[in-house]
Design an enzyme around this catalytic site. Sequence first.
Site, PDB file in Angstrom:
ATOM      1  N   ARG A 193      40.206  47.020  36.133  1.00 32.93           N
ATOM      2  CA  ARG A 193      41.630  47.365  35.974  1.00 32.93           C
ATOM      3  C   ARG A 193      41.799  48.593  35.067  1.00 32.93           C
ATOM      4  NH1 ARG A 193      41.501  43.882  39.253  1.00 32.93           N
ATOM      5  NH2 ARG A 193      43.003  42.197  39.595  1.00 32.93           N
ATOM      6  N   SER A 240      49.291  39.869  38.086  1.00 30.20           N
ATOM      7  CA  SER A 240      48.713  39.440  36.805  1.00 30.20           C
ATOM      8  C   SER A 240      49.363  40.237  35.683  1.00 30.20           C
ATOM      9  CB  SER A 240      47.218  39.727  36.760  1.00 30.20           C
ATOM     10  OG  SER A 240      46.565  39.110  37.827  1.00 30.20           O
ATOM     11  N   GLU A 270      48.065  43.765  31.312  1.00 24.43           N
ATOM     12  CA  GLU A 270      47.607  44.595  32.414  1.00 24.43           C
ATOM     13  C   GLU A 270      48.749  45.509  32.851  1.00 24.43           C
ATOM     14  OE1 GLU A 270      47.255  44.493  36.805  1.00 24.43           O
ATOM     15  OE2 GLU A 270      45.932  42.815  36.245  1.00 24.43           O
TER      16      GLU A 270
HETATM   17  N1  EPU Z   1      43.207  29.221  36.530  1.00 26.09           N
HETATM   18  C1  EPU Z   1      43.779  28.160  35.861  1.00 26.09           C
HETATM   19  N2  EPU Z   1      45.134  28.144  35.700  1.00 26.09           N
HETATM   20  C2  EPU Z   1      45.934  29.117  36.172  1.00 26.09           C
HETATM   21  C3  EPU Z   1      45.353  30.230  36.838  1.00 26.09           C
HETATM   22  C4  EPU Z   1      43.976  30.255  37.005  1.00 26.09           C
HETATM   23  O1  EPU Z   1      43.094  27.239  35.430  1.00 26.09           O
HETATM   24  O2  EPU Z   1      47.151  29.020  35.990  1.00 26.09           O
HETATM   25  C5  EPU Z   1      41.759  29.209  36.783  1.00 26.09           C
HETATM   26  C6  EPU Z   1      41.494  28.949  38.268  1.00 26.09           C
HETATM   27  O3  EPU Z   1      41.425  27.591  38.543  1.00 26.09           O
HETATM   28  C7  EPU Z   1      40.152  29.613  38.473  1.00 26.09           C
HETATM   29  C8  EPU Z   1      40.190  30.792  37.510  1.00 26.09           C
HETATM   30  O4  EPU Z   1      41.217  30.488  36.556  1.00 26.09           O
HETATM   31  O5  EPU Z   1      39.107  28.774  38.090  1.00 26.09           O
HETATM   32  C9  EPU Z   1      40.438  32.107  38.169  1.00 26.09           C
HETATM   33  O6  EPU Z   1      41.685  32.084  38.857  1.00 26.09           O
HETATM   34  P1  EPU Z   1      41.995  33.039  40.129  1.00 26.09           P
HETATM   35  O7  EPU Z   1      40.939  32.894  41.143  1.00 26.09           O
HETATM   36  O8  EPU Z   1      43.413  32.784  40.549  1.00 26.09           O
HETATM   37  O9  EPU Z   1      41.832  34.506  39.587  1.00 26.09           O
HETATM   38  P2  EPU Z   1      42.276  35.215  38.233  1.00 26.09           P
HETATM   39  O10 EPU Z   1      41.058  35.570  37.468  1.00 26.09           O
HETATM   40  O11 EPU Z   1      43.313  34.408  37.539  1.00 26.09           O
HETATM   41  C10 EPU Z   1      42.089  37.632  39.220  1.00 26.09           C
HETATM   42  C11 EPU Z   1      42.941  38.879  39.314  1.00 26.09           C
HETATM   43  C12 EPU Z   1      43.992  38.755  40.410  1.00 26.09           C
HETATM   44  C13 EPU Z   1      43.278  38.517  41.725  1.00 26.09           C
HETATM   45  C14 EPU Z   1      42.401  37.257  41.596  1.00 26.09           C
HETATM   46  C15 EPU Z   1      41.557  37.030  42.821  1.00 26.09           C
HETATM   47  C16 EPU Z   1      42.970  39.782  37.046  1.00 26.09           C
HETATM   48  C17 EPU Z   1      43.780  40.056  35.823  1.00 26.09           C
HETATM   49  N3  EPU Z   1      43.594  39.144  38.032  1.00 26.09           N
HETATM   50  O12 EPU Z   1      42.943  36.566  38.804  1.00 26.09           O
HETATM   51  O13 EPU Z   1      44.669  40.007  40.491  1.00 26.09           O
HETATM   52  O14 EPU Z   1      44.210  38.357  42.788  1.00 26.09           O
HETATM   53  O15 EPU Z   1      41.492  37.391  40.481  1.00 26.09           O
HETATM   54  O16 EPU Z   1      40.544  37.990  42.888  1.00 26.09           O
HETATM   55  O17 EPU Z   1      41.795  40.153  37.092  1.00 26.09           O
HETATM   56  C18 EPU Z   1      46.571  41.272  39.864  1.00 26.09           C
HETATM   57  O18 EPU Z   1      45.816  42.024  39.280  1.00 26.09           O
HETATM   58  O19 EPU Z   1      47.821  41.455  39.859  1.00 26.09           O
HETATM   59  C19 EPU Z   1      46.049  40.081  40.515  1.00 26.09           C
HETATM   60  C20 EPU Z   1      46.851  39.149  41.067  1.00 26.09           C
END
Ligand code: EPU
Length: 339
Positions: free
Chosen positions: A164, A239, A335
């Site tokens: 990012r 995010s 972000e």
């Molecule tokens: N999780 C929780 N609670 C929540 C959200 C997530 O426990 O409320 C846990 C999930 O269960 C999972 C882990 O956190 O084990 C990761 O969650 P997720 O796969 O939804 O991905 P993320 O790391 O929260 C990142 C990106 C997203 C992207 C997803 C999928 C960042 C800041 N965000 O989210 O990007 O869609 O991975 O690749 O890196 C964006 O940048 O706007 C965005 C949506």
Amino acid sequence: MHPDIQTDKSLKEYNTFKIDSRARFFVSVNTEEELARVLQLEDYPEKFILGGGSNLLLTTDLDALVVHIGIKGKEVVGHEKGKTLVRIAAGENWHETVLWSLEKQLGGLENLSLIPGNTGTAPVQNIGAYGVELKDVFVSCEAMEIASGKIVTFTKDQCRFGYRDSIFKNEAKGKFIITSVVLELTSEDHRLNTSYGAIDKELQSMGIDEPGIEDVSKAVIRIRQSKLPDPAEIGNSGSFFKNPVIDRVQFERLQKNHPDMPHYEISHNEFKVPAGWLIEQCGFKGKRFGDAGVHDKQALVLVNHGNAKGQEIYDLAIHIQNTVMETFGIAIENEVNII
Ligand code: EPU
């Protein structure tokens, strides 16, 4: 006054958080020549460049000339050994670019389906999702230097992409406006990336054993729709925070108390922890403070339930950051660009 310049314009439809901030002056430019002309207008010394408005939280009215980048155009510019180069103008909506590439049977963008925003702002934060980042398909971009109106090319190396992150968030910030992007896509032997667990699971539930690029795109769209709010229905900026990276000592200490904490090992001493998980543990998931809130299916996403002021969303973000710091001793960074 310049003929196309509007005054006291609401920016509500120009930012995906749907914040009703106002621009003192506003103009939309459709070509590079128009952009160069507008940048030279001396009567408006303060200029604010607005792309897709999808990574932006407006906390005040803007006492400036807001320049909206509406430059359009998508074209194939070359083919070589199973690869196709495409050039996309900055004002093209990102998801429409993805759909256009799929219609042309070009691979590489399918995992990045449904990300809000415009193509010209995609390099700024090196958009990424489901195991793919923009840098994986990026060749170069052209940008206009604000001071001189000259167009310069940034190669992939010069963009210094990170998680990012890019030169456009650092040294080049406020100095250049991206006008077009060149991407290298596959026209045969597509390299599907379904390593991100949820994609395989979604494809299975769709009954697809041998997926193509369109299937992966559909799976990503279904996953995003199940977790992330649609900005057309509820204002948000994806995010709000970046996932923090912590060191091994801190990671091991936390894991003792939270053995089920999700994490990704980046290197021997670096662990990325999902900010969404940290925020959920602090009890914020689905919480609402007036019209500012935390999404009920993904705690990393802050939402505008209707008429939230940018400042209310910002206050909530600070409250969340402070609580995560007090609870876990971890700093989570925004972000989203806050103005
Ligand atoms: N999780 C929780 N609670 C929540 C959200 C997530 O426990 O409320 C846990 C999930 O269960 C999972 C882990 O956190 O084990 C990761 O969650 P997720 O796969 O939804 O991905 P993320 O790391 O929260 C990142 C990106 C997203 C992207 C997803 C999928 C960042 C800041 N965000 O989210 O990007 O869609 O991975 O690749 O890196 C964006 O940048 O706007 C965005 C949506």
